[in-house]
Design an enzyme around this catalytic site. Structure first.
Site, PDB file in Angstrom:
ATOM      1  CG  ASP A  74     -23.052  -1.140  -1.885  1.00 53.50           C
ATOM      2  OD1 ASP A  74     -23.918  -1.977  -1.544  1.00 53.50           O
ATOM      3  OD2 ASP A  74     -22.928  -0.729  -3.053  1.00 53.50           O
ATOM      4  CD  GLN A  75     -16.837  -5.597  -4.553  1.00 52.37           C
ATOM      5  OE1 GLN A  75     -17.338  -6.692  -4.799  1.00 52.37           O
ATOM      6  NE2 GLN A  75     -15.599  -5.461  -4.114  1.00 52.37           N
TER       7      GLN A  75
END
Length: 203
Positions: A74-75
């Site tokens: 996830d970013q």
């Protein structure tokens, strides 16, 4: 979720960008989209969101494939202590790049590898500092029209024309900015006995 599992390595993502990155390691893998709530909880920072969601994504998919090694990622992005989301529209993308112009944005890319059968977890967050050029309205409008980065946090695709938006990038793992930190991932895979340099994971 399609639960027909035929690989021992699974990418818990529907992102074509992350899949293309993982293909660089020449490993056989399957993609399954995790079904989780990605809304931040009150008081969470950008870094803790990336860390938590990467783990939750991996664990959600691992329930359907307990023997597999599942990769979650996830970013998030942060500018002036505010979290930048995916713009979703050209107008919001333009506003994001206007806000980023001439400033440094920090991107946090979380990665988690989980195998439910052994309850083994590896997790890490890689930070990337991106200094944006001072951009004109015409440059921003032209870029948004050209690449349509509406599903990307920060409103750019650094693997494409988006690289021209930057003055400087600082990170221990440059691949993290695209969405999957391949240097950290390789270390994590090695801890699970999967070495991209020694096997194609085909068995």
């Amino acid at each position: 979720m399609n639960t027909h599992i035929h690989c021992k390595l699974i990418l818990a993502s529907s992102s074509p960008y992350r899949a293309a990155q993982l293909n660089q390691l020449q490993l056989r893998f399957q993609c399954l989209s995790p079904d989780i709530d990605e809304q931040p909880t009150p008081g969470e920072t950008a870094e803790t969101i990336a860390h938590r969601l990467s783990i939750e994504k991996a664990k959600a998919v691992a329930k359907h494939a307990p023997e597999a090694v599942v990769i979650g990622s996830d970013q998030t992005a942060e500018l002036d202590n505010a979290i930048l989301g995916k713009p979703g529209s050209p107008q919001k993308a333009i506003r994001q790049l206007q806000a980023c112009s001439g400033k440094t944005v920090t991107f946090y890319t979380g990665i988690a590898l989980y195998q439910e059968a052994t309850d083994t977890l590896y997790s890490k967050v890689v930070s990337t500092h991106v200094k944006f050029r001072t951009l004109t309205s015409q440059q921003i409008n032209n870029y948004i029209r050209e690449e349509q980065p509406l599903d990307c946090a920060g409103s750019f695709k650094c693997e494409g024309l988006g690289i021209a938006l930057f003055e400087e990038i600082s990170s221990s793992d440059p691949s993290a900015l695209i969405g999957l930190p391949l240097i950290a991932l390789t270390s994590a895979l090695n801890s699970f006995g999967i070495d991209p340099l020694l096997t194609n994971n085909a068995s």
